[in-house]
Enzyme design. Structure first.
Site, PDB file in Angstrom:
ATOM      1  N   CYS A  90     -40.178  43.511  -6.901  1.00  0.00           N
ATOM      2  CA  CYS A  90     -39.747  42.273  -6.230  1.00  0.00           C
ATOM      3  C   CYS A  90     -38.235  42.203  -6.023  1.00  0.00           C
ATOM      4  O   CYS A  90     -37.758  41.944  -4.909  1.00  0.00           O
ATOM      5  CB  CYS A  90     -40.257  41.055  -6.991  1.00  0.00           C
ATOM      6  SG  CYS A  90     -39.566  40.837  -8.652  1.00  0.00           S
TER       7      CYS A  90
ATOM      8  N   HIS B 264     -39.792  36.740 -11.087  1.00  0.00           N
ATOM      9  CA  HIS B 264     -40.265  37.155  -9.762  1.00  0.00           C
ATOM     10  C   HIS B 264     -39.401  36.507  -8.691  1.00  0.00           C
ATOM     11  O   HIS B 264     -38.845  35.425  -8.889  1.00  0.00           O
ATOM     12  CB  HIS B 264     -41.725  36.752  -9.558  1.00  0.00           C
ATOM     13  CG  HIS B 264     -42.316  37.318  -8.305  1.00  0.00           C
ATOM     14  ND1 HIS B 264     -42.535  38.669  -8.126  1.00  0.00           N
ATOM     15  CD2 HIS B 264     -42.714  36.722  -7.135  1.00  0.00           C
ATOM     16  CE1 HIS B 264     -43.056  38.887  -6.932  1.00  0.00           C
ATOM     17  NE2 HIS B 264     -43.161  37.724  -6.306  1.00  0.00           N
TER      18      HIS B 264
ATOM     19  N   HIS C 272     -42.544  39.157  -0.013  1.00  0.00           N
ATOM     20  CA  HIS C 272     -42.270  39.612  -1.377  1.00  0.00           C
ATOM     21  C   HIS C 272     -43.149  40.810  -1.725  1.00  0.00           C
ATOM     22  O   HIS C 272     -44.120  41.114  -1.031  1.00  0.00           O
ATOM     23  CB  HIS C 272     -42.473  38.477  -2.395  1.00  0.00           C
ATOM     24  CG  HIS C 272     -43.902  38.055  -2.585  1.00  0.00           C
ATOM     25  ND1 HIS C 272     -44.401  37.599  -3.788  1.00  0.00           N
ATOM     26  CD2 HIS C 272     -44.963  38.015  -1.738  1.00  0.00           C
ATOM     27  CE1 HIS C 272     -45.676  37.283  -3.665  1.00  0.00           C
ATOM     28  NE2 HIS C 272     -46.045  37.518  -2.437  1.00  0.00           N
TER      29      HIS C 272
END
Length: 388
Positions: free
Chosen positions: A300, A348, A360
Protein backbone atom coordinates in the site's frame (compact mmCIF):
# COMPACT_ATOMS: atom_id res chain seq x y z
CA UNK A 1 -67.93 -52.87 15.85
CA UNK A 2 -64.73 -51.75 14.29
CA UNK A 3 -63.70 -48.15 14.90
CA UNK A 4 -63.86 -45.78 11.92
CA UNK A 5 -61.04 -43.58 13.34
CA UNK A 6 -57.93 -43.43 11.24
CA UNK A 7 -54.78 -44.22 13.06
CA UNK A 8 -52.60 -41.14 13.71
CA UNK A 9 -49.18 -40.94 12.16
CA UNK A 10 -46.60 -40.73 14.94
CA UNK A 11 -45.48 -37.20 15.46
CA UNK A 12 -44.59 -34.54 18.00
CA UNK A 13 -46.02 -31.26 19.20
CA UNK A 14 -44.38 -27.96 18.43
CA UNK A 15 -45.83 -25.03 20.34
CA UNK A 16 -49.02 -26.98 20.95
CA UNK A 17 -49.47 -28.08 17.32
CA UNK A 18 -49.16 -31.62 16.17
CA UNK A 19 -46.61 -31.90 13.35
CA UNK A 20 -46.25 -34.81 11.00
CA UNK A 21 -43.08 -36.87 11.21
CA UNK A 22 -41.73 -35.52 7.90
CA UNK A 23 -42.25 -31.93 8.98
CA UNK A 24 -40.49 -32.70 12.23
CA UNK A 25 -37.53 -34.08 10.36
CA UNK A 26 -37.42 -30.98 8.16
CA UNK A 27 -37.48 -28.68 11.19
CA UNK A 28 -34.69 -30.69 12.76
CA UNK A 29 -32.61 -30.35 9.58
CA UNK A 30 -33.16 -26.59 9.51
CA UNK A 31 -32.10 -26.35 13.14
CA UNK A 32 -28.95 -28.32 12.45
CA UNK A 33 -28.10 -26.22 9.40
CA UNK A 34 -28.63 -23.10 11.47
CA UNK A 35 -26.18 -24.43 14.05
CA UNK A 36 -23.54 -25.34 11.50
CA UNK A 37 -23.84 -21.89 9.95
CA UNK A 38 -22.45 -20.48 13.17
CA UNK A 39 -20.37 -23.27 14.68
CA UNK A 40 -19.79 -26.96 14.31
CA UNK A 41 -20.85 -29.45 17.00
CA UNK A 42 -18.52 -29.35 19.96
CA UNK A 43 -17.38 -25.80 19.16
CA UNK A 44 -14.17 -27.02 17.47
CA UNK A 45 -14.97 -25.18 14.26
CA UNK A 46 -15.36 -21.37 14.36
CA UNK A 47 -18.38 -19.72 12.79
CA UNK A 48 -18.11 -18.15 9.37
CA UNK A 49 -18.36 -14.71 10.93
CA UNK A 50 -15.52 -15.58 13.30
CA UNK A 51 -13.41 -16.84 10.41
CA UNK A 52 -14.06 -13.66 8.45
CA UNK A 53 -13.10 -11.48 11.41
CA UNK A 54 -10.03 -13.57 12.21
CA UNK A 55 -8.81 -13.52 8.62
CA UNK A 56 -9.37 -9.77 8.45
CA UNK A 57 -7.45 -9.29 11.70
CA UNK A 58 -4.60 -11.46 10.42
CA UNK A 59 -4.34 -9.47 7.21
CA UNK A 60 -4.25 -6.20 9.15
CA UNK A 61 -1.63 -7.63 11.51
CA UNK A 62 0.38 -8.73 8.50
CA UNK A 63 0.09 -5.23 7.03
CA UNK A 64 1.21 -3.72 10.32
CA UNK A 65 4.20 -6.05 10.35
CA UNK A 66 4.84 -5.13 6.71
CA UNK A 67 5.14 -1.46 7.61
CA UNK A 68 7.56 -2.38 10.40
CA UNK A 69 9.47 -4.45 7.86
CA UNK A 70 9.54 -1.49 5.47
CA UNK A 71 10.87 0.78 8.21
CA UNK A 72 13.51 -1.75 9.27
CA UNK A 73 14.51 -2.35 5.66
CA UNK A 74 14.93 1.37 5.03
CA UNK A 75 16.93 1.77 8.23
CA UNK A 76 19.06 -1.27 7.40
CA UNK A 77 19.81 0.07 3.93
CA UNK A 78 20.90 3.45 5.31
CA UNK A 79 22.94 1.82 8.06
CA UNK A 80 24.66 -0.52 5.63
CA UNK A 81 25.66 2.46 3.47
CA UNK A 82 27.02 4.20 6.56
CA UNK A 83 29.01 1.13 7.56
CA UNK A 84 30.43 0.80 4.04
CA UNK A 85 31.41 4.47 4.04
CA UNK A 86 33.09 4.16 7.45
CA UNK A 87 34.97 1.00 6.49
CA UNK A 88 36.24 2.70 3.33
CA UNK A 89 37.33 5.65 5.44
CA UNK A 90 39.07 3.35 7.92
CA UNK A 91 40.93 1.64 5.07
CA UNK A 92 42.10 4.98 3.66
CA UNK A 93 43.16 6.29 7.07
CA UNK A 94 44.95 3.05 7.85
CA UNK A 95 46.95 3.49 4.65
CA UNK A 96 47.80 7.06 5.63
CA UNK A 97 48.81 5.83 9.08
CA UNK A 98 51.10 3.24 7.54
CA UNK A 99 52.65 5.90 5.32
CA UNK A 100 53.23 8.15 8.34
CA UNK A 101 54.70 5.19 10.25
CA UNK A 102 57.08 4.48 7.35
CA UNK A 103 58.27 8.07 7.26
CA UNK A 104 58.78 8.11 11.00
CA UNK A 105 60.62 4.80 10.75
CA UNK A 106 62.98 6.20 8.17
CA UNK A 107 64.22 8.74 10.71
CA UNK A 108 64.79 6.01 13.26
CA UNK A 109 66.72 3.97 10.71
CA UNK A 110 68.87 6.95 9.81
CA UNK A 111 69.69 7.52 13.48
CA UNK A 112 70.67 3.91 13.87
CA UNK A 113 72.95 3.95 10.78
CA UNK A 114 74.72 7.20 11.66
CA UNK A 115 74.88 6.57 15.35
CA UNK A 116 74.09 10.26 15.83
CA UNK A 117 72.87 11.39 19.18
CA UNK A 118 69.54 12.44 17.81
CA UNK A 119 66.19 11.89 19.53
CA UNK A 120 64.96 8.30 19.55
CA UNK A 121 62.30 8.60 16.85
CA UNK A 122 61.65 4.85 17.08
CA UNK A 123 60.10 5.47 20.49
CA UNK A 124 57.01 6.82 18.75
CA UNK A 125 56.60 3.67 16.69
CA UNK A 126 56.33 1.66 19.90
CA UNK A 127 53.68 3.92 21.37
CA UNK A 128 50.29 2.24 21.63
CA UNK A 129 48.12 5.34 21.92
CA UNK A 130 48.38 8.99 20.92
CA UNK A 131 48.62 9.85 24.61
CA UNK A 132 51.83 7.81 24.85
CA UNK A 133 53.32 10.05 22.21
CA UNK A 134 52.22 13.33 23.72
CA UNK A 135 53.65 12.31 27.10
CA UNK A 136 57.15 12.24 25.65
CA UNK A 137 57.60 16.00 25.72
CA UNK A 138 61.37 15.87 26.33
CA UNK A 139 61.83 13.92 23.11
CA UNK A 140 59.67 16.28 21.08
CA UNK A 141 61.70 19.27 22.30
CA UNK A 142 64.91 17.80 20.85
CA UNK A 143 63.52 16.99 17.41
CA UNK A 144 64.14 18.80 14.14
CA UNK A 145 61.29 20.48 12.29
CA UNK A 146 60.92 17.66 9.77
CA UNK A 147 60.92 15.06 12.53
CA UNK A 148 58.25 16.95 14.43
CA UNK A 149 56.13 17.23 11.30
CA UNK A 150 56.43 13.48 10.76
CA UNK A 151 55.43 12.80 14.35
CA UNK A 152 52.49 15.22 14.13
CA UNK A 153 51.25 13.50 10.99
CA UNK A 154 51.63 10.08 12.58
CA UNK A 155 49.75 11.16 15.72
CA UNK A 156 46.94 12.73 13.66
CA UNK A 157 46.51 9.67 11.45
CA UNK A 158 46.58 7.30 14.41
CA UNK A 159 43.99 9.37 16.32
CA UNK A 160 41.62 9.66 13.35
CA UNK A 161 42.03 6.00 12.44
CA UNK A 162 41.15 4.90 15.97
CA UNK A 163 38.14 7.22 15.97
CA UNK A 164 36.82 5.90 12.67
CA UNK A 165 37.39 2.31 13.74
CA UNK A 166 35.27 2.95 16.83
CA UNK A 167 32.52 4.55 14.74
CA UNK A 168 32.60 1.60 12.37
CA UNK A 169 32.32 -0.83 15.27
CA UNK A 170 29.27 1.02 16.66
CA UNK A 171 27.66 1.21 13.23
CA UNK A 172 28.19 -2.52 12.71
CA UNK A 173 26.49 -3.17 16.03
CA UNK A 174 23.53 -0.99 15.00
CA UNK A 175 23.38 -2.73 11.62
CA UNK A 176 23.17 -6.09 13.36
CA UNK A 177 20.26 -4.83 15.45
CA UNK A 178 18.33 -3.45 12.47
CA UNK A 179 18.91 -6.67 10.56
CA UNK A 180 17.43 -8.49 13.54
CA UNK A 181 14.37 -6.20 13.45
CA UNK A 182 14.06 -6.84 9.72
CA UNK A 183 14.19 -10.60 10.21
CA UNK A 184 11.61 -10.48 13.02
CA UNK A 185 9.18 -8.35 10.99
CA UNK A 186 9.56 -10.64 7.98
CA UNK A 187 8.84 -13.72 10.07
CA UNK A 188 5.77 -12.03 11.57
CA UNK A 189 4.35 -11.16 8.15
CA UNK A 190 4.89 -14.69 6.88
CA UNK A 191 3.32 -16.22 9.98
CA UNK A 192 0.18 -14.03 9.85
CA UNK A 193 -0.34 -14.73 6.16
CA UNK A 194 0.16 -18.46 6.66
CA UNK A 195 -2.41 -18.46 9.47
CA UNK A 196 -4.91 -16.62 7.25
CA UNK A 197 -4.38 -19.09 4.39
CA UNK A 198 -4.83 -22.01 6.75
CA UNK A 199 -8.15 -20.65 8.04
CA UNK A 200 -9.45 -20.06 4.53
CA UNK A 201 -8.32 -23.49 3.34
CA UNK A 202 -10.59 -25.15 5.90
CA UNK A 203 -13.74 -23.55 4.51
CA UNK A 204 -16.10 -25.67 2.47
CA UNK A 205 -17.22 -24.59 -1.00
CA UNK A 206 -20.57 -23.50 0.47
CA UNK A 207 -18.87 -21.46 3.18
CA UNK A 208 -16.60 -19.79 0.63
CA UNK A 209 -19.65 -18.85 -1.41
CA UNK A 210 -21.34 -17.41 1.67
CA UNK A 211 -18.17 -15.53 2.56
CA UNK A 212 -18.09 -14.07 -0.95
CA UNK A 213 -21.73 -13.02 -0.53
CA UNK A 214 -20.87 -11.26 2.73
CA UNK A 215 -18.00 -9.47 1.01
CA UNK A 216 -20.28 -8.44 -1.86
CA UNK A 217 -22.77 -6.90 0.58
CA UNK A 218 -19.94 -4.99 2.24
CA UNK A 219 -18.80 -3.67 -1.13
CA UNK A 220 -22.32 -2.59 -2.01
CA UNK A 221 -22.63 -0.71 1.27
CA UNK A 222 -19.22 0.87 0.72
CA UNK A 223 -20.25 1.96 -2.77
CA UNK A 224 -23.44 3.49 -1.35
CA UNK A 225 -21.46 5.52 1.18
CA UNK A 226 -19.00 6.62 -1.51
CA UNK A 227 -21.91 7.85 -3.63
CA UNK A 228 -23.27 9.76 -0.64
CA UNK A 229 -19.89 11.43 -0.08
CA UNK A 230 -19.72 12.30 -3.78
CA UNK A 231 -23.16 13.91 -3.53
CA UNK A 232 -22.13 15.95 -0.49
CA UNK A 233 -18.92 17.12 -2.17
CA UNK A 234 -20.84 18.09 -5.31
CA UNK A 235 -23.24 20.17 -3.21
CA UNK A 236 -20.31 21.86 -1.47
CA UNK A 237 -18.69 22.66 -4.80
CA UNK A 238 -21.94 24.10 -6.15
CA UNK A 239 -22.34 26.23 -3.03
CA UNK A 240 -18.80 27.56 -3.44
CA UNK A 241 -19.41 28.43 -7.06
CA UNK A 242 -22.64 30.24 -6.21
CA UNK A 243 -20.93 32.12 -3.40
CA UNK A 244 -18.09 33.10 -5.74
CA UNK A 245 -20.53 34.37 -8.38
CA UNK A 246 -22.47 36.40 -5.83
CA UNK A 247 -19.27 37.85 -4.46
CA UNK A 248 -17.90 38.62 -7.90
CA UNK A 249 -14.94 36.33 -7.28
CA UNK A 250 -13.94 32.96 -8.64
CA UNK A 251 -13.83 29.49 -7.21
CA UNK A 252 -11.22 28.26 -9.67
CA UNK A 253 -8.57 26.17 -8.01
CA UNK A 254 -10.09 26.38 -4.55
CA UNK A 255 -10.95 22.71 -4.33
CA UNK A 256 -12.32 22.98 -0.79
CA UNK A 257 -13.89 25.24 1.74
CA UNK A 258 -10.74 26.95 2.85
CA UNK A 259 -10.06 27.80 6.47
CA UNK A 260 -7.12 28.54 8.70
CA UNK A 261 -7.01 24.88 9.67
CA UNK A 262 -7.66 23.52 6.16
CA UNK A 263 -5.91 25.46 3.40
CA UNK A 264 -7.51 25.01 -0.03
CA UNK A 265 -5.90 22.82 -2.64
CA UNK A 266 -4.44 25.23 -5.20
CA UNK A 267 -3.92 24.72 -8.92
CA UNK A 268 -0.32 23.57 -8.48
CA UNK A 269 -1.52 20.83 -6.17
CA UNK A 270 -4.10 19.81 -8.75
CA UNK A 271 -1.41 19.52 -11.42
CA UNK A 272 0.77 17.33 -9.22
CA UNK A 273 -2.22 15.25 -8.13
CA UNK A 274 -3.13 14.56 -11.77
CA UNK A 275 0.36 13.16 -12.38
CA UNK A 276 0.21 11.05 -9.22
CA UNK A 277 -3.21 9.68 -10.16
CA UNK A 278 -2.16 8.97 -13.74
CA UNK A 279 0.69 6.87 -12.39
CA UNK A 280 -1.55 5.09 -9.88
CA UNK A 281 -4.13 4.24 -12.55
CA UNK A 282 -1.40 2.74 -14.71
CA UNK A 283 -0.59 0.30 -11.88
CA UNK A 284 -4.15 -1.08 -11.62
CA UNK A 285 -4.08 -4.85 -12.00
CA UNK A 286 -0.57 -5.29 -10.61
CA UNK A 287 -0.34 -7.65 -7.62
CA UNK A 288 -0.05 -6.67 -3.99
CA UNK A 289 3.25 -7.96 -2.62
CA UNK A 290 4.26 -6.99 0.89
CA UNK A 291 7.41 -4.88 1.00
CA UNK A 292 7.23 -4.13 -2.75
CA UNK A 293 7.77 -0.68 -4.25
CA UNK A 294 7.29 -1.49 -7.94
CA UNK A 295 7.44 -1.50 -10.79
CA UNK A 296 5.89 -4.98 -11.07
CA UNK A 297 4.13 -5.11 -7.70
CA UNK A 298 3.38 -2.91 -4.68
CA UNK A 299 2.28 -2.84 -1.10
CA UNK A 300 0.00 0.00 0.00
CA UNK A 301 2.60 2.59 1.00
CA UNK A 302 4.92 1.53 -1.81
CA UNK A 303 2.19 2.46 -4.29
CA UNK A 304 1.43 5.89 -2.80
CA UNK A 305 5.13 6.70 -2.51
CA UNK A 306 5.74 5.76 -6.15
CA UNK A 307 2.65 7.65 -7.36
CA UNK A 308 3.66 10.91 -5.73
CA UNK A 309 7.28 10.42 -6.77
CA UNK A 310 6.00 10.46 -10.36
CA UNK A 311 4.57 13.90 -9.56
CA UNK A 312 7.92 15.12 -8.22
CA UNK A 313 6.98 14.82 -4.55
CA UNK A 314 9.12 12.70 -2.21
CA UNK A 315 7.13 10.78 0.40
CA UNK A 316 8.56 8.66 3.22
CA UNK A 317 8.42 4.89 2.82
CA UNK A 318 6.02 3.85 5.57
CA UNK A 319 2.42 4.73 6.42
CA UNK A 320 3.60 5.85 9.87
CA UNK A 321 5.70 8.58 8.26
CA UNK A 322 3.48 9.36 5.25
CA UNK A 323 0.60 10.30 7.56
CA UNK A 324 2.74 13.17 8.87
CA UNK A 325 3.95 14.30 5.45
CA UNK A 326 1.23 16.83 4.71
CA UNK A 327 -1.87 18.68 5.90
CA UNK A 328 -4.76 16.78 7.46
CA UNK A 329 -8.17 17.61 5.98
CA UNK A 330 -11.72 16.42 6.76
CA UNK A 331 -13.12 13.51 4.76
CA UNK A 332 -15.78 15.83 3.36
CA UNK A 333 -13.03 18.01 1.85
CA UNK A 334 -10.92 15.22 0.37
CA UNK A 335 -9.51 16.07 -3.05
CA UNK A 336 -8.06 13.83 -5.78
CA UNK A 337 -4.47 13.01 -4.87
CA UNK A 338 -5.00 13.13 -1.10
CA UNK A 339 -3.84 10.15 0.91
CA UNK A 340 -6.45 8.15 2.83
CA UNK A 341 -5.14 6.38 5.92
CA UNK A 342 -6.87 3.54 7.75
CA UNK A 343 -7.08 1.99 11.21
CA UNK A 344 -5.95 3.30 14.57
CA UNK A 345 -2.40 2.06 14.03
CA UNK A 346 -2.24 3.71 10.57
CA UNK A 347 -1.28 0.53 8.74
CA UNK A 348 -2.98 1.07 5.37
CA UNK A 349 -3.14 3.88 2.83
CA UNK A 350 -4.74 4.61 -0.53
CA UNK A 351 -4.77 7.59 -2.90
CA UNK A 352 -8.08 9.42 -3.28
CA UNK A 353 -9.46 9.81 -6.81
CA UNK A 354 -12.72 11.61 -6.02
CA UNK A 355 -16.37 10.60 -5.57
CA UNK A 356 -15.57 8.63 -2.42
CA UNK A 357 -13.22 6.29 -4.32
CA UNK A 358 -9.50 5.56 -4.11
CA UNK A 359 -6.78 3.49 -5.75
CA UNK A 360 -4.91 1.19 -3.38
CA UNK A 361 -3.03 -2.06 -3.05
CA UNK A 362 -5.41 -3.88 -0.66
CA UNK A 363 -3.80 -7.04 0.74
CA UNK A 364 -2.03 -10.29 -0.23
CA UNK A 365 -3.83 -12.21 -2.94
CA UNK A 366 -5.34 -9.06 -4.46
CA UNK A 367 -4.34 -6.52 -7.09
CA UNK A 368 -4.07 -2.75 -7.24
CA UNK A 369 -7.63 -1.52 -7.83
CA UNK A 370 -10.17 1.23 -7.46
CA UNK A 371 -12.38 0.88 -4.39
CA UNK A 372 -14.59 2.87 -2.06
CA UNK A 373 -12.78 4.52 0.82
CA UNK A 374 -15.47 2.90 2.99
CA UNK A 375 -14.38 -0.61 1.92
CA UNK A 376 -13.91 -1.57 5.56
CA UNK A 377 -16.51 0.72 7.11
CA UNK A 378 -16.60 4.34 8.28
CA UNK A 379 -14.68 3.64 11.46
CA UNK A 380 -11.71 2.22 9.56
CA UNK A 381 -10.80 5.64 8.11
CA UNK A 382 -8.08 7.24 10.22
CA UNK A 383 -7.40 10.49 8.38
CA UNK A 384 -7.03 12.28 5.03
CA UNK A 385 -3.68 13.95 4.32
CA UNK A 386 -2.81 16.36 1.51
CA UNK A 387 0.86 15.67 0.80
CA UNK A 388 1.88 18.63 -1.36
Amino acid sequence: MASHRKSRTPGTRVAGIRTPALATAALTSVALLSQTANASPGGDRPSLEEVEKKVGDLYRQAESATEKYNAAKEKTTKQRKRVDTLLDDVAKRTQKLNDARSELGSYAAAQYRTGAGMPDTATFLLAETPQDIFDQRQVLDRMTGRQKAAVDDYVTQQTETMKKRQEATESLRTLTETQGDLKTAKATVQKKLADARELLSKLTAEEKARLAAIEKRKQEEAARKAAELARQQAEQEQAREEAAQQGGGTSEGSGSTGSAETPPADSSYGTKAEKALAFARAQIGKPYVWGATGPGSYDCSGLTQAAWKAAGVSLPRTTYDQVNAGTTVPVSQAQPGDLVFFYDDVTHVGIYIGNGMMIHAPKPGTYVREESIYYDGDSAIHSIVRPA
